[in-house]
Scaffold this active site. Sequence first.
Site, PDB file in Angstrom:
ATOM      1  N   ASP A  31      24.257 -25.129   4.274  1.00 28.73           N
ATOM      2  CA  ASP A  31      24.711 -24.446   3.338  1.00 28.73           C
ATOM      3  C   ASP A  31      25.858 -23.295   3.220  1.00 28.73           C
ATOM      4  O   ASP A  31      26.728 -22.858   4.216  1.00 28.73           O
ATOM      5  CB  ASP A  31      23.451 -22.769   4.133  1.00 28.73           C
ATOM      6  CG  ASP A  31      23.022 -22.209   2.923  1.00 28.73           C
ATOM      7  OD1 ASP A  31      22.711 -22.446   2.312  1.00 28.73           O
ATOM      8  OD2 ASP A  31      24.327 -20.890   2.394  1.00 28.73           O
ATOM      9  N   ILE A  32      26.631 -23.279   2.116  1.00 24.47           N
ATOM     10  CA  ILE A  32      27.794 -22.467   1.788  1.00 24.47           C
ATOM     11  C   ILE A  32      27.954 -21.152   2.499  1.00 24.47           C
ATOM     12  O   ILE A  32      29.415 -20.750   3.020  1.00 24.47           O
ATOM     13  CB  ILE A  32      28.331 -22.634   0.819  1.00 24.47           C
ATOM     14  CG1 ILE A  32      29.970 -23.114   0.407  1.00 24.47           C
ATOM     15  CG2 ILE A  32      27.796 -22.080   0.108  1.00 24.47           C
ATOM     16  CD1 ILE A  32      30.241 -23.528  -0.820  1.00 24.47           C
ATOM     17  N   ASN A  88      12.765 -20.661  -0.630  1.00 24.34           N
ATOM     18  CA  ASN A  88      12.835 -19.621  -1.244  1.00 24.34           C
ATOM     19  C   ASN A  88      12.248 -19.533  -2.835  1.00 24.34           C
ATOM     20  O   ASN A  88      12.515 -20.529  -3.597  1.00 24.34           O
ATOM     21  CB  ASN A  88      13.933 -18.524  -2.038  1.00 24.34           C
ATOM     22  CG  ASN A  88      14.757 -18.197  -0.306  1.00 24.34           C
ATOM     23  OD1 ASN A  88      14.203 -17.667   0.643  1.00 24.34           O
ATOM     24  ND2 ASN A  88      16.301 -18.695   0.049  1.00 24.34           N
ATOM     25  N   GLU A  96      17.943 -18.834  -5.440  1.00 20.73           N
ATOM     26  CA  GLU A  96      19.297 -18.470  -6.343  1.00 20.73           C
ATOM     27  C   GLU A  96      19.550 -20.351  -6.979  1.00 20.73           C
ATOM     28  O   GLU A  96      20.320 -19.378  -7.619  1.00 20.73           O
ATOM     29  CB  GLU A  96      20.853 -18.276  -5.537  1.00 20.73           C
ATOM     30  CG  GLU A  96      19.959 -16.266  -4.834  1.00 20.73           C
ATOM     31  CD  GLU A  96      21.448 -15.602  -3.759  1.00 20.73           C
ATOM     32  OE1 GLU A  96      22.654 -17.062  -3.428  1.00 20.73           O
ATOM     33  OE2 GLU A  96      21.230 -14.527  -3.733  1.00 20.73           O
ATOM     34  N   HIS A 101      14.810 -26.651  -2.986  1.00 14.52           N
ATOM     35  CA  HIS A 101      14.880 -27.499  -1.908  1.00 14.52           C
ATOM     36  C   HIS A 101      14.719 -26.588  -0.308  1.00 14.52           C
ATOM     37  O   HIS A 101      14.479 -25.618  -0.198  1.00 14.52           O
ATOM     38  CB  HIS A 101      17.150 -26.743  -1.259  1.00 14.52           C
ATOM     39  CG  HIS A 101      16.797 -25.194  -2.295  1.00 14.52           C
ATOM     40  ND1 HIS A 101      17.236 -24.680  -3.073  1.00 14.52           N
ATOM     41  CD2 HIS A 101      17.511 -23.884  -1.167  1.00 14.52           C
ATOM     42  CE1 HIS A 101      17.314 -23.634  -3.534  1.00 14.52           C
ATOM     43  NE2 HIS A 101      17.737 -23.189  -1.981  1.00 14.52           N
ATOM     44  N   HIS A 103      15.010 -24.832   3.874  1.00 19.48           N
ATOM     45  CA  HIS A 103      15.951 -24.306   4.065  1.00 19.48           C
ATOM     46  C   HIS A 103      15.700 -24.260   5.579  1.00 19.48           C
ATOM     47  O   HIS A 103      14.631 -24.884   6.013  1.00 19.48           O
ATOM     48  CB  HIS A 103      16.116 -23.256   4.395  1.00 19.48           C
ATOM     49  CG  HIS A 103      16.747 -22.059   2.886  1.00 19.48           C
ATOM     50  ND1 HIS A 103      17.821 -21.567   2.646  1.00 19.48           N
ATOM     51  CD2 HIS A 103      16.742 -21.591   1.618  1.00 19.48           C
ATOM     52  CE1 HIS A 103      18.362 -21.141   1.290  1.00 19.48           C
ATOM     53  NE2 HIS A 103      17.367 -21.545   0.835  1.00 19.48           N
TER      54      HIS A 103
HETATM   55  P1  5GP Z   1      18.346 -20.119  -2.131  1.00 19.48           P
HETATM   56  O1  5GP Z   1      18.629 -18.474  -2.491  1.00 19.48           O
HETATM   57  O2  5GP Z   1      18.342 -20.405  -3.835  1.00 19.48           O
HETATM   58  O3  5GP Z   1      17.020 -20.866  -2.157  1.00 19.48           O
HETATM   59  O4  5GP Z   1      19.451 -20.814  -1.571  1.00 19.48           O
HETATM   60  C1  5GP Z   1      20.371 -21.598  -2.175  1.00 19.48           C
HETATM   61  C2  5GP Z   1      20.868 -21.446  -1.028  1.00 19.48           C
HETATM   62  O5  5GP Z   1      22.704 -22.908  -1.683  1.00 19.48           O
HETATM   63  C3  5GP Z   1      22.019 -20.312  -0.344  1.00 19.48           C
HETATM   64  O6  5GP Z   1      21.833 -20.751   0.964  1.00 19.48           O
HETATM   65  C4  5GP Z   1      23.520 -20.568  -0.620  1.00 19.48           C
HETATM   66  O7  5GP Z   1      24.035 -20.082   0.366  1.00 19.48           O
HETATM   67  C5  5GP Z   1      23.274 -22.500  -1.381  1.00 19.48           C
HETATM   68  N1  5GP Z   1      24.814 -22.773  -1.798  1.00 19.48           N
HETATM   69  C6  5GP Z   1      25.297 -22.254  -2.957  1.00 19.48           C
HETATM   70  N2  5GP Z   1      25.987 -22.717  -3.916  1.00 19.48           N
HETATM   71  C7  5GP Z   1      26.110 -24.212  -2.662  1.00 19.48           C
HETATM   72  C8  5GP Z   1      26.994 -25.637  -2.928  1.00 19.48           C
HETATM   73  O8  5GP Z   1      27.946 -25.164  -3.773  1.00 19.48           O
HETATM   74  N3  5GP Z   1      27.072 -25.894  -1.634  1.00 19.48           N
HETATM   75  C9  5GP Z   1      26.040 -25.383  -0.705  1.00 19.48           C
HETATM   76  N4  5GP Z   1      26.740 -26.030   0.318  1.00 19.48           N
HETATM   77  N5  5GP Z   1      25.382 -24.522  -0.786  1.00 19.48           N
HETATM   78  C10 5GP Z   1      25.495 -23.456  -1.782  1.00 19.48           C
END
Ligand code: 5GP
Length: 110
Positions: A31-32, A88, A96, A101, A103
């Site tokens: 995760d970034i 999520n 987001e 995906h 986690h």
């Molecule tokens: P969500 O909130 O959708 O469950 O998780 C999305 C996750 O993707 C977030 O924790 C965010 O930090 C990560 N993320 C967003 N853009 C990128 C990216 O370009 N590269 C990587 N490695 N992670 C990302």
Amino acid sequence: MANDCIFCKIVAREIPSNFLYEDDYFIVIKDINPHAPIHLLIIPKIHIRSINDLKEQDKELVGNMFLVAKKMAKEQGVNESGYKVGFNVEKGGGQEIFHLHLHLLGGWKK
Ligand code: 5GP
Ligand code: ZN
């Protein structure tokens, strides 16, 4: 591949990213913006928006996501110390990126 989906672009290698694992169905990346010392994302190669969009035919894919998580936890050395896995779902659930995906978070100090 969905238009303007960042994870589809990562899967297609249009956005460079280090794959910690890859098979025919999944990639795993860090995760970034990590929320734990180890924070990985297990991402199916096919575009599914969220848990809400899962179909009967996706059962095996989702089951296999957890097996990839288990494998990655062991590889990262957190299988015994413990870790969290989770989805999520939609905006209210903190999603987001609207490409399914899982986690995997772990590595906290004991
Ligand atoms: P969500 O909130 O959708 O469950 O998780 C999305 C996750 O993707 C977030 O924790 C965010 O930090 C990560 N993320 C967003 N853009 C990128 C990216 O370009 N590269 C990587 N490695 N992670 C990302
Ligand atoms: Zn996508």
